[in-house]
Design a protein around this motif. Structure first.
Motif, mmCIF file in Angstrom:
data_model
loop_
_atom_site.group_PDB
_atom_site.id
_atom_site.type_symbol
_atom_site.label_atom_id
_atom_site.label_comp_id
_atom_site.label_asym_id
_atom_site.label_seq_id
_atom_site.Cartn_x
_atom_site.Cartn_y
_atom_site.Cartn_z
ATOM 1 N N HIS A 1 -11.952 9.976 -5.011
ATOM 2 C CA HIS A 1 -11.251 9.059 -4.123
ATOM 3 C C HIS A 1 -10.868 9.802 -2.860
ATOM 4 O O HIS A 1 -10.508 10.976 -2.904
ATOM 5 C CB HIS A 1 -9.982 8.528 -4.812
ATOM 6 C CG HIS A 1 -9.088 7.748 -3.890
ATOM 7 N ND1 HIS A 1 -9.463 6.562 -3.324
ATOM 8 C CD2 HIS A 1 -7.837 8.011 -3.427
ATOM 9 C CE1 HIS A 1 -8.477 6.114 -2.555
ATOM 10 N NE2 HIS A 1 -7.486 6.968 -2.602
ATOM 11 N N VAL A 2 -10.952 9.121 -1.733
ATOM 12 C CA VAL A 2 -10.476 9.701 -0.482
ATOM 13 C C VAL A 2 -9.363 8.825 0.073
ATOM 14 O O VAL A 2 -9.548 7.625 0.243
ATOM 15 C CB VAL A 2 -11.623 9.810 0.548
ATOM 16 C CG1 VAL A 2 -11.090 10.348 1.876
ATOM 17 C CG2 VAL A 2 -12.731 10.700 0.016
ATOM 18 N N ASP A 3 -8.198 9.438 0.276
ATOM 19 C CA ASP A 3 -7.128 8.740 0.984
ATOM 20 C C ASP A 3 -7.388 8.984 2.470
ATOM 21 O O ASP A 3 -7.056 10.045 3.006
ATOM 22 C CB ASP A 3 -5.759 9.292 0.552
ATOM 23 C CG ASP A 3 -4.610 8.525 1.227
ATOM 24 O OD1 ASP A 3 -4.778 8.093 2.383
ATOM 25 O OD2 ASP A 3 -3.560 8.376 0.602
ATOM 26 N N LYS A 4 -8.020 7.997 3.114
ATOM 27 C CA LYS A 4 -8.463 8.182 4.504
ATOM 28 C C LYS A 4 -7.269 8.397 5.427
ATOM 29 O O LYS A 4 -7.356 9.149 6.395
ATOM 30 C CB LYS A 4 -9.243 6.953 4.980
ATOM 31 C CG LYS A 4 -10.598 6.807 4.304
ATOM 32 C CD LYS A 4 -11.304 5.533 4.800
ATOM 33 C CE LYS A 4 -12.359 5.074 3.799
ATOM 34 N NZ LYS A 4 -12.761 3.671 4.020
ATOM 35 N N GLU A 5 -6.172 7.702 5.134
ATOM 36 C CA GLU A 5 -4.993 7.797 5.982
ATOM 37 C C GLU A 5 -4.436 9.225 5.976
ATOM 38 O O GLU A 5 -4.131 9.795 7.018
ATOM 39 C CB GLU A 5 -3.934 6.834 5.429
ATOM 40 C CG GLU A 5 -3.086 6.181 6.482
ATOM 41 C CD GLU A 5 -1.987 5.373 5.837
ATOM 42 O OE1 GLU A 5 -1.511 5.737 4.723
ATOM 43 O OE2 GLU A 5 -1.575 4.360 6.438
ATOM 44 N N PHE B 1 0.843 -1.203 0.000
ATOM 45 C CA PHE B 1 0.000 0.000 0.000
ATOM 46 C C PHE B 1 0.875 1.248 0.000
ATOM 47 O O PHE B 1 0.665 2.166 -0.797
ATOM 48 C CB PHE B 1 -0.918 -0.010 1.226
ATOM 49 C CG PHE B 1 -1.747 1.232 1.336
ATOM 50 C CD1 PHE B 1 -2.888 1.378 0.557
ATOM 51 C CD2 PHE B 1 -1.392 2.260 2.201
ATOM 52 C CE1 PHE B 1 -3.655 2.535 0.634
ATOM 53 C CE2 PHE B 1 -2.152 3.421 2.279
ATOM 54 C CZ PHE B 1 -3.285 3.552 1.503
ATOM 55 N N ILE C 1 -19.345 9.427 1.129
ATOM 56 C CA ILE C 1 -17.963 8.951 1.256
ATOM 57 C C ILE C 1 -17.515 8.178 0.028
ATOM 58 O O ILE C 1 -16.356 7.840 -0.125
ATOM 59 C CB ILE C 1 -17.791 8.064 2.517
ATOM 60 C CG1 ILE C 1 -18.835 6.943 2.522
ATOM 61 C CG2 ILE C 1 -17.883 8.901 3.773
ATOM 62 C CD1 ILE C 1 -18.665 5.994 3.696
ATOM 63 N N PHE D 1 -7.595 0.052 0.030
ATOM 64 C CA PHE D 1 -6.898 0.278 1.285
ATOM 65 C C PHE D 1 -6.272 -1.038 1.739
ATOM 66 O O PHE D 1 -6.462 -2.079 1.103
ATOM 67 C CB PHE D 1 -7.853 0.841 2.334
ATOM 68 C CG PHE D 1 -8.233 2.253 2.021
ATOM 69 C CD1 PHE D 1 -7.314 3.284 2.174
ATOM 70 C CD2 PHE D 1 -9.493 2.534 1.522
ATOM 71 C CE1 PHE D 1 -7.647 4.580 1.853
ATOM 72 C CE2 PHE D 1 -9.832 3.838 1.191
ATOM 73 C CZ PHE D 1 -8.908 4.859 1.353
ATOM 74 N N HIS E 1 -5.444 2.502 -6.580
ATOM 75 C CA HIS E 1 -5.358 3.453 -5.464
ATOM 76 C C HIS E 1 -6.545 3.297 -4.513
ATOM 77 O O HIS E 1 -6.484 3.696 -3.366
ATOM 78 C CB HIS E 1 -5.324 4.872 -6.014
ATOM 79 C CG HIS E 1 -6.580 5.228 -6.750
ATOM 80 N ND1 HIS E 1 -6.739 4.998 -8.101
ATOM 81 C CD2 HIS E 1 -7.759 5.736 -6.334
ATOM 82 C CE1 HIS E 1 -7.942 5.369 -8.470
ATOM 83 N NE2 HIS E 1 -8.582 5.813 -7.423
#
Lengths: 306, 306, 306, 306
Positions: free
Chosen positions: D60-64, B231, C55, B267, B264
């Motif tokens: 897209h959401v990069d949650k991290e 990742f 989301i 997760f 991408h």
């Protein structure tokens, strides 16, 4: 009983060369015959006794049809008299086991004609491999039913023949094709998205020596407009298939196939774009297998030794 | 000079069976030796003269290392004296060519122990193949450093041994493992996501006979937490690798690998989910190759005849 | 004009929960309607104004059919009155844009029945995923036209119903199936290599909610014995296809497909073995997509948001 | 806090065209910003109110990392004043959400320079796609540290610059490259198997706008001679990776990867041959994604909207 229908390559000339430190000559043997005990042992012993060193052997038995297939690569000394070798092989082995067989010499490049229509991707892929030395063939000419791609032939300095096809010209075109094939000692023909039916006369002249690329995962979507059909059916994977041409359309022995993942978001033009890459890679792969004598044909199926 | 390090399967018992219409016995020969001319011819002739009918032959030469590998399947009559055959093979061929070799009889199922920790997917996959008759092995026991999966052993009615591992228990655990392996005549061990280091003593006892699944495309992401590393690096493809266990972690000879496309939008937990399918399929594939005697090991690489 | 034919999941109950620190509730919206400007903006504004936090959003336009598809995941507060939300959505958006739509609540597990015959691999794969918590469903029962696999149902402690099928029993079997489906509030059915034709009455009762696995790369080799047909045609790649069941055999909307490379050396039983892995992986993938509400059906095609 | 590091394309000119029946103009928006509620709704409403019709949206959401990414395609009327649109977008949206953003107009072709050394396959693949109209770019020049491939530039009538590189010439070469890039208004550079380190000065001038192809499945086998390393490690799958160039060698954000199956029978030269096809397909795929504005870069990872 059964019949040899795979391609016989360019004949090996009888040679007698005497040099102090000769590099070995690599010969490739393609053999098929009714299956029976002892063939591998007989052939490898024969080669060993005749000065050959087997460096590769692959074999297959079609149990259903009872046919044995073998591909051998063997090194021989430069001064090996291949005429004598051929005669011995026929006399000592081929007659006894009812073999259909051929020998191919690595360093003699087969002569490959390319037929195209208007699509550029497969033609470019073949020519760039040829130019780069990846594809070890001679290309005596490119033939097309249109003038459009003559500029590509010019880019790579290869003779281009425009042979128009129409209902009236069909017979004449077939004759022109046959004349060119004969005149240029063509060993095999590649249809690089050639959008015309090949005449039975041409197919007969080059049995299992005309390679086509079909833009679907055969037998799905044979015939015209496979990408439209794939879109309509909603498949999640599309494919391309390279096969030897037989009289029945898109039904010849399959040499190579590959696929790519698609989704609902691919419209027909997207499938066409994805398909282009598949087509050129699969066609070139099949051509390489043919050139390297790795294909044999039997009962409308191929044995491909990789 | 070079050393036989591939697995020797269960020894073939000397049998002498006299029946009126005996079905043939299939024996699989695995051979490797220094490369030299005439081996194929010698071996196939030997088998032919000793009543064998070669039904499959695959061979490979590692030119760099100068080593020849061969896998043969040959039918023999039921009443063939295998003790005699083995002695002749050793005397007439193996000594002459300095061969390392083994013979395996198809109908004798190898005994496979499974080591697991807490992940269920690989264990379920192996057991369901075993139960379905896809995987022709005996499973004398399942061993785990935790109690969690004992219920799965119960579902499939296979003995379960809980062998806890901790810093203090490491040596004791290795001894328990060795005792179980010996007591149950285990031929090989499968680590179905077993999350503990295998003791060198256990590895030594089963050279090239412990199969691990690593959840990455080795050599990328060796060691712990490969999905986290994948990742972080932003790879577009993830993989799984099955290999024989050697003392160096994740560095043993690779048997099988496979990959899956990611993006991408995956997760870490999505990579884990995609990876589970890869892991179980790749591990089972490697186990099948081992069981069918299709793998040979040399110089920390495998030859896999498919 | 056009018609909603995709599955409507279990109805969301009207809830009113008041807690001090409520964790959000995730709702998934599936929407399709005639394509027109402003839909995305209208829907996202509606959700924003009603306390939702989008989301995830994926959308697709089938330009040919003029249909717009959208899948949204949105977090809401625990105490959101879903009854009111549904009424507002219908009144403010669905009527205006002529939407077909459904809302699904993540934590309510759909109820999945499994139909099998005698093959074990797909059943084992589904049950081991269920048992492992990979597949978030309830399994009220397994149904089979044979008794053979009842032991697997026992292994996983799931009720097993034997519903024999024959020419005479066809109608009776369909009624038994329908009764079980109704009695157990089944949301969807998975045919895990169920070798019988599904009655049109059952299909009608569960439109786009019966998932089949066909052991070929559809549309190639529809119907019986696809591996035999693949062998005969000499394909170099085989496949498996999961699709929703419609009245026309093997012609329903495709959810997932995958392929594996084969060669001339694969006899029919080898194709069957390779195919088993494809079948179980592709079927489970399709089931997961269905369970996660990632599929929509239109014009016999699927939109699969991944 | 966070920083826009993805490529900004050619600036859109302010245009004002009045025609009776204007065809719409398609604009592509790339946006990223700290994640927060209401962004999709705000952006789609803004576009709707400014005469845009959103025809594609991916997010897209990069949650991290807490970052939101969006790619939109929206049709506008020909006479839309893009200068005004840009100003409004900045004022009404970008400031409020702290967006980094860019707008790209489909019909303006980006200007792509190609750097090569001696390998032909990637160069031929790019040029044949360019010539066929598959790849919608301008190619102002080809640059090489050798003279060998100038004949290919000639074949396709593209200017060729020979810029030798050696220890002494390194700085001079970097300057020549920068001068050519500036003079020809180069938007991005493709390294089509260019076997020299790119100077940090050049990388800085084109951040995330230099695309390299590495002949391995990164992060495995970074650095020199990956096929030799793959052979030595005995992998069963090889790969190719296209990535944006950063100062750390082979460590930049990955755009595309693909793999091919190999076996023990592939010697290094066979891996090289298989790898050539991977390399050219993967590089061209990455270039297409870049040209179609489907890539965004963040934290050394790419978001690739497909």
């Amino acid at each position: 009983m059964y019949k040899n229908i795979f391609a016989i390559g360019p004949l090996i000339q009888n040679t007698l060369i005497l040099t102090p430190n000769p590099k070995p000559v690599k010969l490739t043997f393609l053999i098929h015959c009714p299956d029976q005990a002892g063939i591998i042992s007989s052939v490898t012993s024969f080669l060993h006794q005749n000065g050959g060193n087997v460096i590769y052997l692959d074999q297959h038995v079609d149990k259903e049809a009872g046919v044995f297939f073998m591909r051998l690569e063997s090194d021989f000394q430069q001064n090996t008299d291949k005429q004598v070798l051929r005669a011995s092989f026929q006399g000592e082995l081929a007659n006894r086991y009812e073999m259909e067989w051929s020998i191919h010499q690595e360093r003699i490049k087969p002569r490959m004609a390319i037929f195209v229509s208007k699509y550029k991707h497969c033609l470019y892929d073949l020519l760039s491999r040829y130019q780069s030395g990846e594809l070890l063939v001679e290309i005596p000419f490119i033939l097309s039913n249109h003038q459009d791609l003559s500029f590509i032939a010019d880019q790579f300095q290869i003779p281009f023949h425009h042979v128009p096809v129409s209902k009236e010209l069909r017979e004449k075109a077939a004759q022109q094709q046959l004349d060119l094939i004969e005149e240029h000692h063509v060993d095999f023909v590649v249809l690089a998205r050639y959008m015309q039916i090949i005449s039975p006369r041409v197919i007969e002249a080059l049995p299992n020596r005309i390679i086509n690329i079909h833009h679907s995962f055969l037998p799905a979507f044979a015939g015209a407009k496979p990408y439209h059909a794939a879109f309509k059916r909603g498949v999640k994977i599309i494919g391309a298939t390279s096969h030897y041409v037989t009289e029945e359309l898109d039904a010849g022995p399959i040499i190579a196939q590959d696929v790519a993942t698609v989704s609902h978001s691919h419209f027909i033009e997207d499938l066409v774009a994805v398909g282009r890459d598949l087509e050129k890679i699969v066609l070139s792969k099949a051509v390489q297998l043919h050139v390297k004598r790795k294909t044999m044909v039997y009962n409308n199926r191929t044995v491909v030794f990789t």
